[in-house]
Design an enzyme around this catalytic site. Structure first.
Site, PDB file in Angstrom:
ATOM      1  CD  GLU A   1      -3.311  -0.421   1.970  1.00  0.00           C
ATOM      2  OE1 GLU A   1      -3.351   0.334   3.059  1.00  0.00           O
ATOM      3  OE2 GLU A   1      -4.621  -0.423   1.521  1.00  0.00           O
TER       4      GLU A   1
ATOM      5  CG  HIS B   1      10.060 -28.593   1.932  1.00  0.00           C
ATOM      6  ND1 HIS B   1      10.566 -29.904   1.515  1.00  0.00           N
ATOM      7  CD2 HIS B   1      10.678 -28.003   2.826  1.00  0.00           C
ATOM      8  CE1 HIS B   1      11.574 -30.102   2.603  1.00  0.00           C
ATOM      9  NE2 HIS B   1      11.583 -29.005   3.371  1.00  0.00           N
TER      10      HIS B   1
ATOM     11  CE  LYS C   1     -11.716   1.433   1.799  1.00  0.00           C
ATOM     12  NZ  LYS C   1     -11.012   2.370   2.916  1.00  0.00           N
TER      13      LYS C   1
END
Lengths: 431, 431
Positions: A271, A292, A403
């Site tokens: 951000e 792994h 938003k």
């Protein structure tokens, strides 16, 4: 905090940065440090976060959460920067208070969580600076209802962390709830050492003062040279490597308790620096597990990645028992900690041998002091990297569009043209 | 499984792929499909994994785990591909058996876990094909000792999953433990629908047959055209976007239960495709949480990222209570599920509006059938992408160097020159 840049040098890795380049870059670091110091001195937006180890008031926080300090369980209701700091501390530090973070709005998960909680002995810390965050408020309404259904007075179990004004502040006033104020000038992703991260820590009984002391340790070393400041050494090196092609930064702590720290770091980095077409992509990982999983790619894939190793120099240990299993007797002379350290050093050397850049960050221990150092150090590193890139580190304008679209879709009052774009989605469905 | 490529088209996004390019690519898909089918017909290494929905034997698995089917808790001891499949299923599917995964060698974490377990009612599933994996064997030795210290007969509580021969097989024979064989030709990251992933699912009481049926659903649709096969549509599109600059692929499921799935996917993608200087870097994320963390970067950072959205079309829901909080009353008409769906669609549209490529993958539900579809579908997509890139999908040679260095550091018998490189580490320490 100790930062070792050896494996980021061009003598080892490609992309890598030469010592001469680092020395030239150090002039920019000096200039950036002056801007940062000026910002801190004036408590400017964002820079103010680097003053938190001095300005936060641990006694006030502890006193405010006192009504719920007897809790058996704690639910942190927040999202993004309002949750990740507290979650990072809770994951890393032992506590008798069973801690949960409600930072998503998945109904199945929420239902499961609420069913399993001892509500009468559960504390809630609801966190939203604006007091309007849809996910957080929706979750809080659901939690409140669960308390009511169980006949538990939620007003006795709730601590609010929010801004000076807003719906959540109003609600706290109406019900006379204990409130902690989110300090001005501190964006969520830089708020772990403020009321936002420390309220939960105080409820859990963590040593809040030691967290701040860790921050002060690193703040004291901020100076005009990357060679004298571990935080700036890290920030400047990631900047140099990004410019040289390391557009990905894999954060690989070797301690289970730092798994959430890697998430916190990813938010901080993404951000703060992801703007104007710039920004290194943080990838969260965990050692030794992800050896792994992702190591093949980092060692043999594109030369677009740097790895950040993090480990404590000391940790509690456990001996591996002697074994009757043939071929594994060498394990019986070691401890789990020695095995983990061997994996750490082997993986670091493995990347260096393949010419892949990496940086080693070490703490004395994963305790309050060490965490305070690490979190503050990464914040300062991020602010420096933002200065060097010349981006606006403390804003996040690109999340507003979504938003608004979500508000429109849910039928909130007001005009949300963004919601129309959802209807117009291009489709090419294969089923 | 449903795959919608609309937002990956060049009419929407940059990088993006045109419909004409997809049609040209479809000829390569047809050729790759023929190679895949040939590999499957001959049960060749790796390709054999795509036959598991037909070749796995759920009844044999269920019968073998029967001695521990009464367990209250389950500890899966494995790492990487020997743990991530089972962990993915455990995270996504409800069960009364409290499930833990010991897939790291952090002593503090291991100590905490063992202290909290009801050992007399705990099952262990230890998983290692070679039977020599240092982390797994060390953890198993520690767990075994904890059982002994508690006076619980560990041989009554343990199920082994391993290869035809090796130390773990010998140990199982010595102590007469129930053993499931890891099938030949199935690399760890492709083993979730084999004994490796399904033993734990059977102990937990998951519907193993439905998991395999989900795999068969997707297998049936594999065909010579990406426009007819959701799995191939996904694999071919990621290949095309990678070639056009999307070197990062953020996996963003909108369901808490799929958080570990994103880890599983990251291993599948990174180890299979990360070689020869190629390979898209998988980033694991979670919706809606990471909208508040990484979205800024994906929308406004470098044009080097594609986002893969995953969601179930149906899920259990919960109504958001009416609220007295001003400005939030619109939430009171909605459910948590509607909020999550609005966030999903808004975020997807937000990326498209910024011209950032993304793909939507949907399941009917997060249940055994849906998971079988998703996991098998991603495996088939990965195999196709490997064919298109021309890499050797089923090997992971780059991890050997580090394993040898670690063995050398721990003093194992044999020559490990890699360990010397650890001593020679270049240093540039800032403290």
């Amino acid at each position: 905090m100790y930062v070792d840049l050896g494996n980021a040098l061009s003598s080892v890795a490609s992309p890598g940065v030469s010592r001469a380049s680092l020395e030239r870059l150090d002039e920019d670091v000096a200039a950036a440090h002056e801007r940062i110091e000026r910002g801190r001195a004036n408590d400017e937006h964002g820079y103010a976060a680097l003053n938190l180890p001095e300005t936060a008031d641990p006694d006030a926080i502890t006193a405010t959460v006192e009504p719920v300090a007897d809790a058996e369980a704690l639910v942190i209701v927040g999202i993004g920067g309002s949750a990740l700091g507290a979650a990072t501390l809770a994951d890393a530090l032992d506590s008798d208070v069973e801690t949960h973070v409600l930072d998503n709005v998945d109904p199945e998960h929420t239902n499961d969580l609420l069913e399993g909680l001892p509500l009468a002995d559960t504390a809630i810390n609801v966190v939203s600076r604006s007091g309007t965050t849809a996910e957080t408020l929706a979750n809080f309404l659901v939690v409140r209802e669960a308390f009511e259904d169980a006949g538990v007075d939620w007003t006795e179990r709730t601590v609010v962390t929010t801004g000076e004004a807003g719906p959540l502040r109003d609600l706290a006033d109406t019900h006379d709830l204990p409130v902690l104020k989110v300090p001005d000038g501190v964006p969520g992703r830089f708020s772990v050492l403020s009321t936002v991260g420390l309220a939960a820590a105080a409820i859990r009984g963590d040593d809040v003062e030691a967290l701040l002391a860790g921050g002060r340790d690193v703040a004291r070393n901020l100076s005009g040279s990357l060679f004298e400041s571990p935080a700036y050494a890290y920030g400047a090196t990631t900047y140099a490597l990004d410019n040289r092609g390391a557009s990905i930064n894999a954060m690989l702590p070797y301690a289970e308790g730092l798994e959430t720290y890697a998430e916190w770091y990813a938010q901080l980095w993404a951000e703060s620096l992801g703007k104007d077409g710039l920004g290194q992509t943080p990838v969260r990982a965990l050692g030794a597990t992800d050896q792994h999983s992702q190591l093949q790619l980092y060692r043999a894939g594109p030369r677009n990645t740097m790895v950040t190793f993090v480990r404590p120099r000391e940790r509690a240990d456990r001996t591996i028992p002697e074994t009757d299993v043939e071929g594994l007797s060498y394990l019986g002379d070691a401890t789990l900690g020695e095995l983990l350290d061997a994996e750490f050093e082997a993986t670091e050397a493995s990347l260096a041998a393949a010419g892949r850049p990496n940086v080693r960050v070490e703490l004395d221990r994963v305790d309050e002091r060490g965490l305070g150092q690490l979190l503050y150090g990464m914040e300062a590193a991020c602010v420096l990297a933002g200065e060097l890139h010349g981006v606006d580190t403390f804003v996040q304008p690109a999340v507003e569009w979504g938003k608004n679209a979500a508000r429109g879709l849910l039928g909130a009052e007001g005009e949300y043209p963004e919601a129309d774009a959802v209807e117009d989605k291009e489709q090419l469905l294969v089923e």
